[in-house]
Design a protein around this motif. Structure first.
Motif, PDB file in Angstrom:
ATOM      1  N   PHE A 217      39.959  43.459  27.262  1.00  0.00           N
ATOM      2  CA  PHE A 217      39.872  42.042  27.596  1.00  0.00           C
ATOM      3  C   PHE A 217      38.506  41.383  27.390  1.00  0.00           C
ATOM      4  N   PRO A 218      37.405  42.121  27.275  1.00  0.00           N
ATOM      5  CA  PRO A 218      36.106  41.463  27.108  1.00  0.00           C
ATOM      6  C   PRO A 218      36.038  40.579  25.854  1.00  0.00           C
ATOM      7  N   VAL A 219      35.160  39.608  25.930  1.00  0.00           N
ATOM      8  CA  VAL A 219      34.899  38.648  24.859  1.00  0.00           C
ATOM      9  C   VAL A 219      36.204  37.941  24.466  1.00  0.00           C
ATOM     10  N   GLY A 220      36.913  37.526  25.487  1.00  0.00           N
ATOM     11  CA  GLY A 220      38.118  36.726  25.255  1.00  0.00           C
ATOM     12  C   GLY A 220      39.262  37.486  24.642  1.00  0.00           C
ATOM     13  N   MET A 221      39.541  38.648  25.131  1.00  0.00           N
ATOM     14  CA  MET A 221      40.624  39.527  24.684  1.00  0.00           C
ATOM     15  C   MET A 221      40.293  40.160  23.340  1.00  0.00           C
ATOM     16  N   GLY A 222      39.556  41.243  23.415  1.00  0.00           N
ATOM     17  CA  GLY A 222      39.239  42.009  22.210  1.00  0.00           C
ATOM     18  C   GLY A 222      38.396  41.252  21.202  1.00  0.00           C
ATOM     19  N   ARG A 223      37.469  40.456  21.691  1.00  0.00           N
ATOM     20  CA  ARG A 223      36.566  39.639  20.861  1.00  0.00           C
ATOM     21  C   ARG A 223      37.271  38.512  20.114  1.00  0.00           C
ATOM     22  N   SER A 224      38.441  38.116  20.582  1.00  0.00           N
ATOM     23  CA  SER A 224      39.151  37.019  19.904  1.00  0.00           C
ATOM     24  C   SER A 224      38.694  35.651  20.397  1.00  0.00           C
ATOM     25  N   GLY A 225      37.957  35.613  21.501  1.00  0.00           N
ATOM     26  CA  GLY A 225      37.443  34.351  22.019  1.00  0.00           C
ATOM     27  C   GLY A 225      38.431  33.571  22.872  1.00  0.00           C
ATOM     28  N   CYS A 226      39.539  34.199  23.249  1.00  0.00           N
ATOM     29  CA  CYS A 226      40.538  33.495  24.067  1.00  0.00           C
ATOM     30  C   CYS A 226      40.118  33.501  25.537  1.00  0.00           C
ATOM     31  N   THR A 227      41.021  33.760  26.438  1.00  0.00           N
ATOM     32  CA  THR A 227      40.729  33.708  27.869  1.00  0.00           C
ATOM     33  C   THR A 227      39.549  34.617  28.222  1.00  0.00           C
ATOM     34  N   CYS A 228      38.628  34.078  29.007  1.00  0.00           N
ATOM     35  CA  CYS A 228      37.444  34.817  29.446  1.00  0.00           C
ATOM     36  C   CYS A 228      37.851  36.170  30.027  1.00  0.00           C
ATOM     37  N   GLY A 229      37.159  37.215  29.602  1.00  0.00           N
ATOM     38  CA  GLY A 229      37.443  38.562  30.093  1.00  0.00           C
ATOM     39  C   GLY A 229      37.218  38.713  31.584  1.00  0.00           C
ATOM     40  N   ALA A 230      36.256  37.999  32.134  1.00  0.00           N
ATOM     41  CA  ALA A 230      36.023  38.071  33.583  1.00  0.00           C
ATOM     42  C   ALA A 230      37.239  37.544  34.331  1.00  0.00           C
ATOM     43  N   LEU A 231      37.772  36.425  33.880  1.00  0.00           N
ATOM     44  CA  LEU A 231      38.959  35.860  34.516  1.00  0.00           C
ATOM     45  C   LEU A 231      40.147  36.812  34.355  1.00  0.00           C
ATOM     46  N   SER A 232      40.317  37.369  33.171  1.00  0.00           N
ATOM     47  CA  SER A 232      41.404  38.337  32.951  1.00  0.00           C
ATOM     48  C   SER A 232      41.254  39.536  33.885  1.00  0.00           C
ATOM     49  N   GLY A 233      40.044  40.039  34.017  1.00  0.00           N
ATOM     50  CA  GLY A 233      39.794  41.166  34.918  1.00  0.00           C
ATOM     51  C   GLY A 233      40.087  40.814  36.362  1.00  0.00           C
ATOM     52  N   GLY A 234      39.730  39.594  36.756  1.00  0.00           N
ATOM     53  CA  GLY A 234      40.011  39.151  38.116  1.00  0.00           C
ATOM     54  C   GLY A 234      41.494  39.081  38.397  1.00  0.00           C
ATOM     55  N   ILE A 235      42.257  38.586  37.436  1.00  0.00           N
ATOM     56  CA  ILE A 235      43.708  38.497  37.611  1.00  0.00           C
ATOM     57  C   ILE A 235      44.323  39.896  37.624  1.00  0.00           C
ATOM     58  N   MET A 236      43.819  40.796  36.791  1.00  0.00           N
ATOM     59  CA  MET A 236      44.289  42.185  36.835  1.00  0.00           C
ATOM     60  C   MET A 236      43.995  42.806  38.198  1.00  0.00           C
ATOM     61  N   ALA A 237      42.826  42.522  38.751  1.00  0.00           N
ATOM     62  CA  ALA A 237      42.463  43.072  40.059  1.00  0.00           C
ATOM     63  C   ALA A 237      43.393  42.550  41.151  1.00  0.00           C
ATOM     64  N   LEU A 238      43.747  41.276  41.074  1.00  0.00           N
ATOM     65  CA  LEU A 238      44.693  40.729  42.053  1.00  0.00           C
ATOM     66  C   LEU A 238      46.061  41.403  41.907  1.00  0.00           C
ATOM     67  N   GLY A 239      46.490  41.633  40.678  1.00  0.00           N
ATOM     68  CA  GLY A 239      47.744  42.346  40.450  1.00  0.00           C
ATOM     69  C   GLY A 239      47.681  43.767  40.977  1.00  0.00           C
ATOM     70  N   MET A 240      46.561  44.424  40.795  1.00  0.00           N
ATOM     71  CA  MET A 240      46.372  45.783  41.298  1.00  0.00           C
ATOM     72  C   MET A 240      46.563  45.816  42.821  1.00  0.00           C
ATOM     73  N   MET A 241      46.082  44.786  43.483  1.00  0.00           N
ATOM     74  CA  MET A 241      46.131  44.742  44.940  1.00  0.00           C
ATOM     75  C   MET A 241      47.448  44.216  45.496  1.00  0.00           C
ATOM     76  N   PHE A 242      48.058  43.256  44.819  1.00  0.00           N
ATOM     77  CA  PHE A 242      49.215  42.572  45.405  1.00  0.00           C
ATOM     78  C   PHE A 242      50.471  42.576  44.531  1.00  0.00           C
ATOM     79  N   GLY A 243      50.372  43.075  43.316  1.00  0.00           N
ATOM     80  CA  GLY A 243      51.494  43.002  42.391  1.00  0.00           C
ATOM     81  C   GLY A 243      52.646  43.936  42.740  1.00  0.00           C
ATOM     82  N   ARG A 244      53.702  43.789  41.984  1.00  0.00           N
ATOM     83  CA  ARG A 244      54.893  44.614  42.206  1.00  0.00           C
ATOM     84  C   ARG A 244      54.860  45.850  41.308  1.00  0.00           C
ATOM     85  N   ASN A 245      55.567  46.878  41.756  1.00  0.00           N
ATOM     86  CA  ASN A 245      55.690  48.087  40.941  1.00  0.00           C
ATOM     87  C   ASN A 245      57.139  48.577  40.894  1.00  0.00           C
ATOM     88  N   LYS A 246      58.056  47.726  41.349  1.00  0.00           N
ATOM     89  CA  LYS A 246      59.488  48.035  41.298  1.00  0.00           C
ATOM     90  C   LYS A 246      60.219  46.821  40.716  1.00  0.00           C
TER      91      LYS A 246
END
Length: 147
Positions: free
Chosen positions: A51-80
């Motif tokens: 995800f860094p540099v906007g998803m694999g250096r593509s310049g899209c969504t900020c990698g920090a924001l992507s990482g933050g959303i992944m972290a929220l999913g890690m904590m609160f997301g579903r697994n079933k």
């Protein structure tokens, strides 16, 4: 939940990026995992490596924001299948997205880094700040939602 020092967590995420140990998304996953879910293997950090540099250096969504959303999913997301946790996770992910956009005027890496030379001190300083900012906001959301 034991007391979490949000400023220390932010500084740890910034340090990982500053020292070149992890990029933005990886640093956020690592510090959130260590602070809130240490039982999860460090292998989870691998998921953030594209995800860094906007998803694999593509310049899209900020990698920090992507990482933050992944972290929220890690904590609160579903697994079933059909788990209802997805509703809460999407709500708090949108909250993080909107807060990031409000603070930075854009969520697009190429907009955030326009005019900056990749790898320059100015570029690195900005990305360190964004990494710390997102780690802090994610920690605040997790603490609030865990009560």
């Amino acid at each position: 939940m034991e007391e979490i020092n949000i400023q220390e967590l932010r500084e740890k995420a910034e340090g990982y990026y500053q020292r070149g140990e992890f990029f933005c998304s990886e640093a956020i996953i690592k510090v959130i995992k260590d602070a809130f879910a240490p039982e999860i293997s460090d292998d989870i950090v691998k998921m953030a490596s594209g995800f860094p540099v906007g998803m694999g250096r593509s310049g899209c969504t900020c990698g920090a924001l992507s990482g933050g959303i992944m972290a929220l999913g890690m904590m609160f997301g579903r697994n079933k299948p059909n788990g209802t946790e997805v509703d809460k996770t999407m709500q708090i992910s949108k909250e993080l997205h909107d807060k990031f956009r409000e603070m930075n005027k854009s969520t697009c890496c190429r907009v955030l880094t326009k005019g900056l030379v990749m790898g320059s001190d100015v570029h690195k300083k900005q990305c360190v700040r964004l990494t710390g900012e997102v780690a802090e906001e994610v920690a605040k959301i997790i603490i609030r939602e865990s009560k």
